[in-house]
Design a protein around this motif. Structure first.
Motif, short mmCIF file in Angstrom:
data_model
loop_
_atom_site.label_atom_id
_atom_site.label_comp_id
_atom_site.label_asym_id
_atom_site.label_seq_id
_atom_site.Cartn_x
_atom_site.Cartn_y
_atom_site.Cartn_z
N ALA A 137 0.80 -1.22 0.07
CA ALA A 137 0.01 0.03 0.10
C ALA A 137 1.00 1.13 0.11
CB ALA A 137 -1.04 0.04 1.38
N VAL A 138 0.26 2.24 -0.11
CA VAL A 138 0.92 3.70 0.07
C VAL A 138 0.73 3.90 1.41
CG1 VAL A 138 1.16 5.98 -0.61
CG2 VAL A 138 0.71 4.49 -2.40
N TYR A 139 1.74 4.16 2.40
CA TYR A 139 1.65 4.36 3.76
C TYR A 139 1.66 6.13 3.84
CZ TYR A 139 1.82 -0.32 5.01
OH TYR A 139 1.63 -1.91 5.11
N TYR A 140 0.78 6.65 4.59
CA TYR A 140 0.88 7.90 5.06
C TYR A 140 1.05 8.27 6.30
CZ TYR A 140 -1.29 8.38 0.12
OH TYR A 140 -1.81 8.32 -1.10
N CYS A 141 2.06 9.27 6.77
CA CYS A 141 1.87 9.52 8.08
C CYS A 141 0.90 10.83 8.34
CB CYS A 141 3.15 10.19 8.22
SG CYS A 141 3.77 11.00 9.82
N ASN A 142 0.43 10.63 9.49
CA ASN A 142 -0.80 11.49 9.88
C ASN A 142 -0.25 12.16 11.20
OD1 ASN A 142 -3.20 11.39 12.04
ND2 ASN A 142 -3.93 12.00 10.07
N THR A 144 -0.90 20.96 17.36
CA THR A 144 -1.16 22.22 17.43
C THR A 144 -0.02 23.15 17.19
OG1 THR A 144 -2.50 21.37 19.55
CG2 THR A 144 -1.95 23.87 19.38
N THR A 145 -0.34 24.09 16.41
CA THR A 145 0.44 25.20 16.34
C THR A 145 -0.20 26.54 16.94
OG1 THR A 145 -0.66 25.71 14.03
CG2 THR A 145 1.59 24.46 14.06
N ASN A 190 -4.92 20.76 14.47
CA ASN A 190 -5.44 20.66 13.28
C ASN A 190 -4.46 19.41 12.70
OD1 ASN A 190 -6.60 20.78 10.73
ND2 ASN A 190 -5.70 23.03 10.36
N VAL A 191 -4.99 18.81 11.69
CA VAL A 191 -4.59 17.16 11.26
C VAL A 191 -3.72 17.47 10.18
CG1 VAL A 191 -5.14 15.11 10.45
CG2 VAL A 191 -6.49 16.13 12.64
#
Length: 116
Positions: A89-94, A98-99, A103-104
């Protein structure tokens, strides 16, 4: 501006191992959770593993084979052992962080291919 940069994907034979890295950069005040999702062709994106300050969470399909860990404030690793063709699969970091506000964010994705 927050960036998530992934590395470590590639081609491996079944039974092999890979380690994915994700580094978050930018004006980050705090990281609430970081994790990895994956998306195979024709399938929905699914959670693989996530880590907060005090716990980890894994998809049933990877328990006992994958390990998520942290290094310092902004780096997370996904150690993947005993890889199977269905892990392709394509693996995505998530990252849920907070800045000036919470947010995500998503990385660009890294391809993992497991040959049989």
């Amino acid at each position: 501006q927050v960036q998530l940069v992934e590395s470590g994907g590639g081609l491996v034979q079944a039974g092999g191992s890979l380690r994915l890295s994700c580094v978050a950069s930018g004006n980050i005040f705090s990281i609430n959770a970081m994790g990895w999702y994956r998306q195979a062709p024709g399938k929905q994106r699914e959670l693989v593993a996530a880590i907060t300050r005090d716990k980890t969470n894994y998809a049933d399909s990877v328990k006992g084979r994958f390990t998520i860990s942290r290094e310092g404030k902004n780096t997370r690793y996904l150690q993947m052992n005993s890889l199977k063709p269905e892990d392709t699969a394509v693996y995505y970091c998530n990252a849920d962080l907070t800045t000036t506000r919470r947010n995500v964010y998503w990385g660009q994705g890294t391809q993992v291919t497991v040959s049989s």
